[in-house]
Design a protein around this motif. Structure first.
Motif, PDB file in Angstrom:
ATOM      1  N   ARG A  33      51.385  34.607  40.328  1.00 12.19           N
ATOM      2  CA  ARG A  33      50.456  35.672  39.919  1.00 12.19           C
ATOM      3  C   ARG A  33      49.176  35.602  40.755  1.00 12.19           C
ATOM      4  N   PHE A  34      48.659  34.405  40.955  1.00 10.93           N
ATOM      5  CA  PHE A  34      47.463  34.217  41.774  1.00 10.93           C
ATOM      6  C   PHE A  34      47.678  34.801  43.168  1.00 10.93           C
ATOM      7  N   ALA A  35      48.818  34.499  43.786  1.00  9.26           N
ATOM      8  CA  ALA A  35      49.103  34.975  45.136  1.00  9.26           C
ATOM      9  C   ALA A  35      49.253  36.491  45.175  1.00  9.26           C
ATOM     10  N   VAL A  36      49.968  37.059  44.215  1.00  8.78           N
ATOM     11  CA  VAL A  36      50.164  38.512  44.180  1.00  8.78           C
ATOM     12  C   VAL A  36      48.832  39.217  43.935  1.00  8.78           C
ATOM     13  N   GLU A  37      48.003  38.685  43.054  1.00 10.86           N
ATOM     14  CA  GLU A  37      46.693  39.299  42.808  1.00 10.86           C
ATOM     15  C   GLU A  37      45.824  39.261  44.067  1.00 10.86           C
ATOM     16  N   ALA A  38      45.928  38.176  44.837  1.00 14.19           N
ATOM     17  CA  ALA A  38      45.167  38.098  46.093  1.00 14.19           C
ATOM     18  C   ALA A  38      45.651  39.150  47.087  1.00 14.19           C
ATOM     19  N   LEU A  39      46.957  39.338  47.167  1.00 15.79           N
ATOM     20  CA  LEU A  39      47.511  40.361  48.055  1.00 15.79           C
ATOM     21  C   LEU A  39      47.091  41.751  47.583  1.00 15.79           C
ATOM     22  N   ALA A  40      47.126  41.989  46.278  1.00 16.98           N
ATOM     23  CA  ALA A  40      46.695  43.280  45.731  1.00 16.98           C
ATOM     24  C   ALA A  40      45.209  43.520  46.018  1.00 16.98           C
ATOM     25  N   ASP A  41      44.387  42.491  45.882  1.00 19.27           N
ATOM     26  CA  ASP A  41      42.957  42.620  46.206  1.00 19.27           C
ATOM     27  C   ASP A  41      42.759  42.991  47.674  1.00 19.27           C
ATOM     28  N   GLU A  42      43.533  42.366  48.541  1.00 15.99           N
ATOM     29  CA  GLU A  42      43.444  42.678  49.975  1.00 15.99           C
ATOM     30  C   GLU A  42      43.861  44.128  50.228  1.00 15.99           C
ATOM     31  N   ALA A  43      44.901  44.576  49.539  1.00 18.52           N
ATOM     32  CA  ALA A  43      45.348  45.963  49.692  1.00 18.52           C
ATOM     33  C   ALA A  43      44.250  46.933  49.249  1.00 18.52           C
ATOM     34  N   ARG A  44      43.607  46.633  48.126  1.00 18.88           N
ATOM     35  CA  ARG A  44      42.501  47.479  47.645  1.00 18.88           C
ATOM     36  C   ARG A  44      41.368  47.527  48.670  1.00 18.88           C
ATOM     37  N   THR A  45      41.010  46.352  49.192  1.00 22.74           N
ATOM     38  CA  THR A  45      39.943  46.254  50.189  1.00 22.74           C
ATOM     39  C   THR A  45      40.256  47.112  51.409  1.00 22.74           C
ATOM     40  N   ARG A  46      41.523  47.205  51.760  1.00 27.64           N
ATOM     41  CA  ARG A  46      41.938  47.989  52.919  1.00 27.64           C
ATOM     42  C   ARG A  46      42.153  49.466  52.585  1.00 27.64           C
ATOM     43  N   GLY A  47      41.906  49.838  51.331  1.00 26.82           N
ATOM     44  CA  GLY A  47      41.968  51.246  50.950  1.00 26.82           C
ATOM     45  C   GLY A  47      43.309  51.750  50.464  1.00 26.82           C
ATOM     46  N   PHE A  48      44.236  50.868  50.149  1.00 28.30           N
ATOM     47  CA  PHE A  48      45.541  51.294  49.640  1.00 28.30           C
ATOM     48  C   PHE A  48      45.490  51.481  48.127  1.00 28.30           C
ATOM     49  N   GLY A  49      46.250  52.435  47.635  1.00 28.73           N
ATOM     50  CA  GLY A  49      46.290  52.715  46.201  1.00 28.73           C
ATOM     51  C   GLY A  49      47.476  52.111  45.488  1.00 28.73           C
ATOM     52  N   ALA A  50      48.391  51.509  46.248  1.00 32.89           N
ATOM     53  CA  ALA A  50      49.581  50.901  45.654  1.00 32.89           C
ATOM     54  C   ALA A  50      50.075  49.778  46.552  1.00 32.89           C
ATOM     55  N   LEU A  51      50.776  48.849  45.930  1.00 34.61           N
ATOM     56  CA  LEU A  51      51.419  47.743  46.626  1.00 34.61           C
ATOM     57  C   LEU A  51      52.902  47.829  46.278  1.00 34.61           C
ATOM     58  N   TYR A  52      53.765  47.632  47.254  1.00 31.85           N
ATOM     59  CA  TYR A  52      55.210  47.739  47.056  1.00 31.85           C
ATOM     60  C   TYR A  52      55.902  46.413  47.313  1.00 31.85           C
ATOM     61  N   VAL A  53      57.086  46.284  46.729  1.00 31.67           N
ATOM     62  CA  VAL A  53      57.954  45.142  46.984  1.00 31.67           C
ATOM     63  C   VAL A  53      59.388  45.653  46.982  1.00 31.67           C
ATOM     64  N   ILE A  54      60.190  45.107  47.876  1.00 29.16           N
ATOM     65  CA  ILE A  54      61.621  45.412  47.926  1.00 29.16           C
ATOM     66  C   ILE A  54      62.344  44.089  47.734  1.00 29.16           C
ATOM     67  N   TYR A  55      63.280  44.071  46.779  1.00 28.72           N
ATOM     68  CA  TYR A  55      63.946  42.808  46.476  1.00 28.72           C
ATOM     69  C   TYR A  55      65.381  43.045  46.030  1.00 28.72           C
ATOM     70  N   GLU A  56      66.166  42.015  46.183  1.00 25.93           N
ATOM     71  CA  GLU A  56      67.559  42.055  45.767  1.00 25.93           C
ATOM     72  C   GLU A  56      67.632  41.741  44.274  1.00 25.93           C
ATOM     73  N   PRO A  57      68.223  42.641  43.489  1.00 23.14           N
ATOM     74  CA  PRO A  57      68.366  42.352  42.065  1.00 23.14           C
ATOM     75  C   PRO A  57      69.454  41.296  41.845  1.00 23.14           C
ATOM     76  N   GLY A  58      69.373  40.600  40.755  1.00 28.18           N
ATOM     77  CA  GLY A  58      70.397  39.608  40.441  1.00 28.18           C
ATOM     78  C   GLY A  58      69.954  38.715  39.302  1.00 28.18           C
ATOM     79  N   GLU A  59      70.897  37.997  38.760  1.00 28.64           N
ATOM     80  CA  GLU A  59      70.662  37.155  37.588  1.00 28.64           C
ATOM     81  C   GLU A  59      69.519  36.151  37.786  1.00 28.64           C
ATOM     82  N   ASP A  60      69.480  35.493  38.918  1.00 23.89           N
ATOM     83  CA  ASP A  60      68.428  34.515  39.197  1.00 23.89           C
ATOM     84  C   ASP A  60      67.372  35.076  40.148  1.00 23.89           C
ATOM     85  N   GLY A  61      67.391  36.377  40.356  1.00 22.32           N
ATOM     86  CA  GLY A  61      66.506  37.022  41.313  1.00 22.32           C
ATOM     87  C   GLY A  61      65.077  37.166  40.819  1.00 22.32           C
ATOM     88  N   PRO A  62      64.237  37.730  41.667  1.00 26.28           N
ATOM     89  CA  PRO A  62      62.812  37.812  41.376  1.00 26.28           C
ATOM     90  C   PRO A  62      62.375  39.015  40.534  1.00 26.28           C
TER      91      PRO A  62
END
Length: 152
Positions: free
Chosen positions: A97-126
């Motif tokens: 959570r700390f790392a994702v919040e830091a990335l989101a803060d950086e995105a805000r600072t750069r003027g972005f309104g959203a942050l995206y992630v692409i991931y593989e779904p699965g039982e033990d996935g993210p």
């Protein structure tokens, strides 16, 4: 959890970042940190790579790779979380959570309104982690991967 800090991925931290452990079943969802490091050489203007360091022990406990490309041809590539890896022993303790919040803060600072992630779904996935930290599934790639969006 002790105090966490972010440091740029560099020669001092790359070995520790590559040595982060995984829980059983997670290996299929993550590539080595060195793959992400190579991306920063190819795309130095867009790559944002940091390690999460535990201040108390000065140990690397996580890694995050994001990118920012205001000229991307698709929204999910403009401000993106490409990789996150928290050491197995530290999962569930707020490091991710700390790392994702830091990335989101950086995105805000750069003027972005959203942050995206692409991931593989699965039982033990993210997927559950991404939902827990604020991403909502908004679609799927042609390859069956989930696309998540976090409003900033």
């Amino acid at each position: 959890m002790s105090t966490l800090r972010l440091e740029e991925l560099n020669a001092k931290y790359i070995i520790a970042a590559n040595a982060l452990s995984l829980k059983p079943g997670q290996a299929q969802y993550i590539a080595p940190v060195s793959y992400s490091a190579a991306v920063s050489v190819v795309n130095p203007d867009t790559a944002w790579q940091r390690v999460v360091v535990d201040d108390e022990t000065d140990e690397v406990v996580g890694f995050i790779h994001g990118s920012f490309d205001p000229h991307a041809d698709r929204d999910e590539f403009s401000a993106a979380l490409w990789r996150i890896h928290v050491d197995a022993r530290g999962q569930g303790r707020g490091i991710g959570r700390f790392a994702v919040e830091a990335l989101a803060d950086e995105a805000r600072t750069r003027g972005f309104g959203a942050l995206y992630v692409i991931y593989e779904p699965g039982e033990d996935g993210p997927g559950p982690f991404f939902e827990h930290v604020g991403f909502m599934t908004v679609g799927e790639t042609p390859y069956g991967e989930s696309v998540g969006r976090m409003s900033l």
